[in-house]
Design a protein around this motif. Structure first.
Motif, mmCIF file in Angstrom:
data_model
loop_
_atom_site.group_PDB
_atom_site.id
_atom_site.type_symbol
_atom_site.label_atom_id
_atom_site.label_comp_id
_atom_site.label_asym_id
_atom_site.label_seq_id
_atom_site.Cartn_x
_atom_site.Cartn_y
_atom_site.Cartn_z
ATOM 1 N N ARG A 53 0.851 -1.183 0.000
ATOM 2 C CA ARG A 53 0.000 0.000 0.000
ATOM 3 C C ARG A 53 0.888 1.234 0.000
ATOM 4 N NH1 ARG A 53 -5.206 0.356 0.121
ATOM 5 N NH2 ARG A 53 -5.470 -1.777 0.798
ATOM 6 N N VAL A 54 0.478 2.256 -0.740
ATOM 7 C CA VAL A 54 1.219 3.519 -0.762
ATOM 8 C C VAL A 54 0.950 4.234 0.559
ATOM 9 C CG1 VAL A 54 1.519 5.742 -1.927
ATOM 10 C CG2 VAL A 54 1.045 3.675 -3.266
ATOM 11 N N THR A 96 6.058 2.700 0.086
ATOM 12 C CA THR A 96 5.087 1.633 0.288
ATOM 13 C C THR A 96 5.395 0.821 1.545
ATOM 14 O OG1 THR A 96 6.343 0.020 -1.010
ATOM 15 C CG2 THR A 96 4.718 1.363 -2.204
#
Length: 193
Positions: free
Chosen positions: A42-43, A63
């Motif tokens: 996930r960013v 990330t």
């Protein structure tokens, strides 16, 4: 018909738009090692990154969770397009949470303008930026020298470990990224700093 010993056909991955990648986006990271080296991420941030080795990226892609085989890993968006290239394993500061381990990816949009040069010449044709030959760190907005490379322009100019870097071209330095921008604004490699 493909036989087991024949290599699979390889097609280049389509380049995506890294400027469209936002905090919270779910992406895939494909590192070296086949399907076992692919994982979701996930960013967690799109903030500026300044490295002690004379390195600055405006909006890299950070990330989490961290991927151990990050070097050169592909960061892939939901449409299967390449949006970043793995660069670092680092700590990422998350406001209200603290630091977590993660990876930093170079946005593919930075590579697009120089890709043909990289393929044909192995480097960009753009003029090189000045290199001082120092490692520098920032603490409380102050920039100080932690290493001077032997034979470097910094050594020839008399910089030493522990020196504070207060100005560039008589302009006050307000942090590491500001220092780099001020140095690079003075011209290409060979400019007087």
């Amino acid at each position: 018909i493909l036989r087991a010993k024949e290599p699979l056909p390889v097609a280049p991955m389509e380049l995506g738009d890294s400027s469209a990648v936002e905090e919270g986006d779910a992406l895939l990271v494909a590192g070296y090692g086949g399907t076992e080296a692919v994982q979701g991420a996930r960013v967690v941030s799109r903030k500026e990154f300044a490295g002690y080795w004379e390195y600055l990226l405006e909006k890299p892609i950070f990330t989490a969770p961290p991927v151990p085989n990050f070097g050169g890993a592909a960061l892939i968006d939901r449409k299967g397009r390449l949006v970043g290239i793995g660069s670092l394993l680092t700590q990422v500061l998350i406001p209200g949470l603290g630091s977590i381990a993660g990876n930093m990816f170079v946005p593919i949009d930075l590579i697009k303008p120089i890709l043909s040069d990289l393929i044909s010449k192995g480097r960009s044709s753009k003029p090189s930026r000045p290199w001082l030959g120092v490692n520098i760190e920032e603490a409380h907005g102050r920039v100080f020298v932690t290493r001077v490379n032997s034979g470097s322009p910094a050594e020839k100019a008399g910089l030493q470990v522990g020196d504070l870097l207060l100005t560039v071209d008589k302009k006050e330095v307000k942090g590491l990224a500001d220092f780099y921008r001020k140095v690079w604004a003075l011209g290409e490699a060979g400019a007087k700093i």
